[in-house]
Scaffold this motif. Structure first.
Motif, PDB file in Angstrom:
ATOM      1  N   VAL A  40       0.839  -1.205   0.000  1.00  0.00           N
ATOM      2  CA  VAL A  40       0.000   0.000   0.000  1.00  0.00           C
ATOM      3  C   VAL A  40       0.872   1.252   0.000  1.00  0.00           C
ATOM      4  O   VAL A  40       0.599   2.223  -0.717  1.00  0.00           O
ATOM      5  N   LEU A  41       1.937   1.232   0.769  1.00  0.00           N
ATOM      6  CA  LEU A  41       2.843   2.380   0.817  1.00  0.00           C
ATOM      7  C   LEU A  41       3.498   2.614  -0.544  1.00  0.00           C
ATOM      8  O   LEU A  41       3.567   3.755  -1.016  1.00  0.00           O
ATOM      9  N   LEU A  42       3.943   1.559  -1.191  1.00  0.00           N
ATOM     10  CA  LEU A  42       4.566   1.715  -2.504  1.00  0.00           C
ATOM     11  C   LEU A  42       3.566   2.203  -3.544  1.00  0.00           C
ATOM     12  O   LEU A  42       3.903   3.025  -4.404  1.00  0.00           O
ATOM     13  N   VAL A  43       2.346   1.705  -3.478  1.00  0.00           N
ATOM     14  CA  VAL A  43       1.307   2.160  -4.412  1.00  0.00           C
ATOM     15  C   VAL A  43       1.051   3.653  -4.201  1.00  0.00           C
ATOM     16  O   VAL A  43       0.936   4.417  -5.160  1.00  0.00           O
ATOM     17  N   ALA A  44       0.984   4.079  -2.955  1.00  0.00           N
ATOM     18  CA  ALA A  44       0.712   5.487  -2.665  1.00  0.00           C
ATOM     19  C   ALA A  44       1.878   6.380  -3.079  1.00  0.00           C
ATOM     20  O   ALA A  44       1.676   7.469  -3.623  1.00  0.00           O
ATOM     21  N   LEU A  45       3.097   5.927  -2.857  1.00  0.00           N
ATOM     22  CA  LEU A  45       4.266   6.754  -3.172  1.00  0.00           C
ATOM     23  C   LEU A  45       4.518   6.883  -4.668  1.00  0.00           C
ATOM     24  O   LEU A  45       4.890   7.953  -5.147  1.00  0.00           O
ATOM     25  N   PHE A  46       4.351   5.815  -5.406  1.00  0.00           N
ATOM     26  CA  PHE A  46       4.754   5.811  -6.806  1.00  0.00           C
ATOM     27  C   PHE A  46       3.583   5.833  -7.782  1.00  0.00           C
ATOM     28  O   PHE A  46       3.770   5.617  -8.972  1.00  0.00           O
ATOM     29  N   GLY A  47       2.388   6.102  -7.308  1.00  0.00           N
ATOM     30  CA  GLY A  47       1.259   6.192  -8.213  1.00  0.00           C
ATOM     31  C   GLY A  47       0.923   4.869  -8.862  1.00  0.00           C
ATOM     32  O   GLY A  47       0.521   4.814 -10.019  1.00  0.00           O
ATOM     33  N   GLY A  48       1.080   3.811  -8.145  1.00  0.00           N
ATOM     34  CA  GLY A  48       0.849   2.486  -8.690  1.00  0.00           C
ATOM     35  C   GLY A  48      -0.602   2.208  -9.011  1.00  0.00           C
ATOM     36  O   GLY A  48      -0.905   1.370  -9.849  1.00  0.00           O
ATOM     37  N   TRP A  49      -1.514   2.928  -8.367  1.00  0.00           N
ATOM     38  CA  TRP A  49      -2.932   2.681  -8.633  1.00  0.00           C
ATOM     39  C   TRP A  49      -3.265   3.023 -10.083  1.00  0.00           C
ATOM     40  O   TRP A  49      -3.957   2.275 -10.767  1.00  0.00           O
ATOM     41  N   ASP A  50      -2.753   4.156 -10.574  1.00  0.00           N
ATOM     42  CA  ASP A  50      -2.989   4.539 -11.963  1.00  0.00           C
ATOM     43  C   ASP A  50      -2.356   3.531 -12.919  1.00  0.00           C
ATOM     44  O   ASP A  50      -2.944   3.173 -13.939  1.00  0.00           O
ATOM     45  N   GLN A  51      -1.158   3.093 -12.588  1.00  0.00           N
ATOM     46  CA  GLN A  51      -0.483   2.111 -13.442  1.00  0.00           C
ATOM     47  C   GLN A  51      -1.258   0.802 -13.477  1.00  0.00           C
ATOM     48  O   GLN A  51      -1.402   0.187 -14.537  1.00  0.00           O
ATOM     49  N   MET A  52      -1.737   0.375 -12.330  1.00  0.00           N
ATOM     50  CA  MET A  52      -2.488  -0.880 -12.293  1.00  0.00           C
ATOM     51  C   MET A  52      -3.793  -0.744 -13.068  1.00  0.00           C
ATOM     52  O   MET A  52      -4.187  -1.648 -13.810  1.00  0.00           O
ATOM     53  N   ALA A  53      -4.468   0.406 -12.948  1.00  0.00           N
ATOM     54  CA  ALA A  53      -5.704   0.627 -13.693  1.00  0.00           C
ATOM     55  C   ALA A  53      -5.434   0.611 -15.192  1.00  0.00           C
ATOM     56  O   ALA A  53      -6.220   0.049 -15.966  1.00  0.00           O
ATOM     57  N   ASN A  54      -4.328   1.205 -15.617  1.00  0.00           N
ATOM     58  CA  ASN A  54      -3.980   1.188 -17.038  1.00  0.00           C
ATOM     59  C   ASN A  54      -3.709  -0.233 -17.522  1.00  0.00           C
ATOM     60  O   ASN A  54      -4.126  -0.605 -18.630  1.00  0.00           O
ATOM     61  N   GLN A  55      -3.015  -1.023 -16.722  1.00  0.00           N
ATOM     62  CA  GLN A  55      -2.725  -2.398 -17.111  1.00  0.00           C
ATOM     63  C   GLN A  55      -4.001  -3.230 -17.197  1.00  0.00           C
ATOM     64  O   GLN A  55      -4.183  -4.016 -18.116  1.00  0.00           O
ATOM     65  N   VAL A  56      -4.891  -3.052 -16.227  1.00  0.00           N
ATOM     66  CA  VAL A  56      -6.156  -3.793 -16.242  1.00  0.00           C
ATOM     67  C   VAL A  56      -6.970  -3.407 -17.467  1.00  0.00           C
ATOM     68  O   VAL A  56      -7.559  -4.258 -18.128  1.00  0.00           O
ATOM     69  N   ARG A  57      -6.992  -2.126 -17.791  1.00  0.00           N
ATOM     70  CA  ARG A  57      -7.725  -1.665 -18.966  1.00  0.00           C
ATOM     71  C   ARG A  57      -7.142  -2.259 -20.242  1.00  0.00           C
ATOM     72  O   ARG A  57      -7.865  -2.697 -21.138  1.00  0.00           O
ATOM     73  N   ALA A  58      -5.805  -2.306 -20.330  1.00  0.00           N
ATOM     74  CA  ALA A  58      -5.154  -2.865 -21.518  1.00  0.00           C
ATOM     75  C   ALA A  58      -5.455  -4.361 -21.651  1.00  0.00           C
ATOM     76  O   ALA A  58      -5.728  -4.863 -22.751  1.00  0.00           O
ATOM     77  N   VAL A  59      -5.401  -5.083 -20.554  1.00  0.00           N
ATOM     78  CA  VAL A  59      -5.697  -6.519 -20.592  1.00  0.00           C
ATOM     79  C   VAL A  59      -7.165  -6.745 -20.944  1.00  0.00           C
ATOM     80  O   VAL A  59      -7.492  -7.631 -21.737  1.00  0.00           O
ATOM     81  N   ALA A  60      -8.059  -5.934 -20.393  1.00  0.00           N
ATOM     82  CA  ALA A  60      -9.471  -6.056 -20.721  1.00  0.00           C
ATOM     83  C   ALA A  60      -9.712  -5.792 -22.203  1.00  0.00           C
ATOM     84  O   ALA A  60     -10.512  -6.482 -22.846  1.00  0.00           O
ATOM     85  N   ASP A  61      -9.016  -4.809 -22.770  1.00  0.00           N
ATOM     86  CA  ASP A  61      -9.141  -4.529 -24.200  1.00  0.00           C
ATOM     87  C   ASP A  61      -8.668  -5.710 -25.039  1.00  0.00           C
ATOM     88  O   ASP A  61      -9.263  -6.045 -26.062  1.00  0.00           O
ATOM     89  N   LEU A  62      -7.582  -6.340 -24.601  1.00  0.00           N
ATOM     90  CA  LEU A  62      -7.084  -7.518 -25.338  1.00  0.00           C
ATOM     91  C   LEU A  62      -8.052  -8.693 -25.261  1.00  0.00           C
ATOM     92  O   LEU A  62      -8.229  -9.424 -26.227  1.00  0.00           O
ATOM     93  N   ILE A  63      -8.679  -8.858 -24.111  1.00  0.00           N
ATOM     94  CA  ILE A  63      -9.622  -9.979 -23.947  1.00  0.00           C
ATOM     95  C   ILE A  63     -10.871  -9.746 -24.787  1.00  0.00           C
ATOM     96  O   ILE A  63     -11.395 -10.659 -25.409  1.00  0.00           O
ATOM     97  N   VAL A  64     -11.348  -8.490 -24.843  1.00  0.00           N
ATOM     98  CA  VAL A  64     -12.573  -8.170 -25.585  1.00  0.00           C
ATOM     99  C   VAL A  64     -12.366  -8.385 -27.081  1.00  0.00           C
ATOM    100  O   VAL A  64     -13.247  -8.865 -27.781  1.00  0.00           O
ATOM    101  N   ARG A  65     -11.181  -8.066 -27.587  1.00  0.00           N
ATOM    102  CA  ARG A  65     -10.928  -8.203 -29.026  1.00  0.00           C
ATOM    103  C   ARG A  65     -10.871  -9.609 -29.393  1.00  0.00           C
ATOM    104  O   ARG A  65     -10.734 -10.559 -29.480  1.00  0.00           O
TER     105      ARG A  65
END
Length: 65
Positions: A40-65
């Motif tokens: 949680v500390l690393l996610v808060a310090l380095f903005g990992g939440w945005d990165q994880m959301a971007n990765q999930v979105r990219a994987v979801a796009d790949l699955i939908v196609r």
């Protein structure tokens, strides 16, 4: 005079080893409780939440196609 090496002074591994005493294992919930605050500390310090959301979105796009 130079010493003669006959190979007998070298240490050898024993042919068998005695089994070590089993160390108690840690429960997975304890390991999670130890790692989660650091994550949680690393996610808060380095903005990992945005990165994880971007990765999930990219994987979801790949699955939908």
């Amino acid at each position: 005079m130079a010493p003669q090496l006959t190979g007998t002074s070298r240490r050898r591994r024993p042919a068998f080893t005695l089994p070590r005493t089993a160390e108690p294992t840690r429960h997975p919930a304890v390991a999670l409780a130890m790692a989660l605050p650091c994550a949680v500390l690393l996610v808060a310090l380095f903005g990992g939440w945005d990165q994880m959301a971007n990765q999930v979105r990219a994987v979801a796009d790949l699955i939908v196609r």
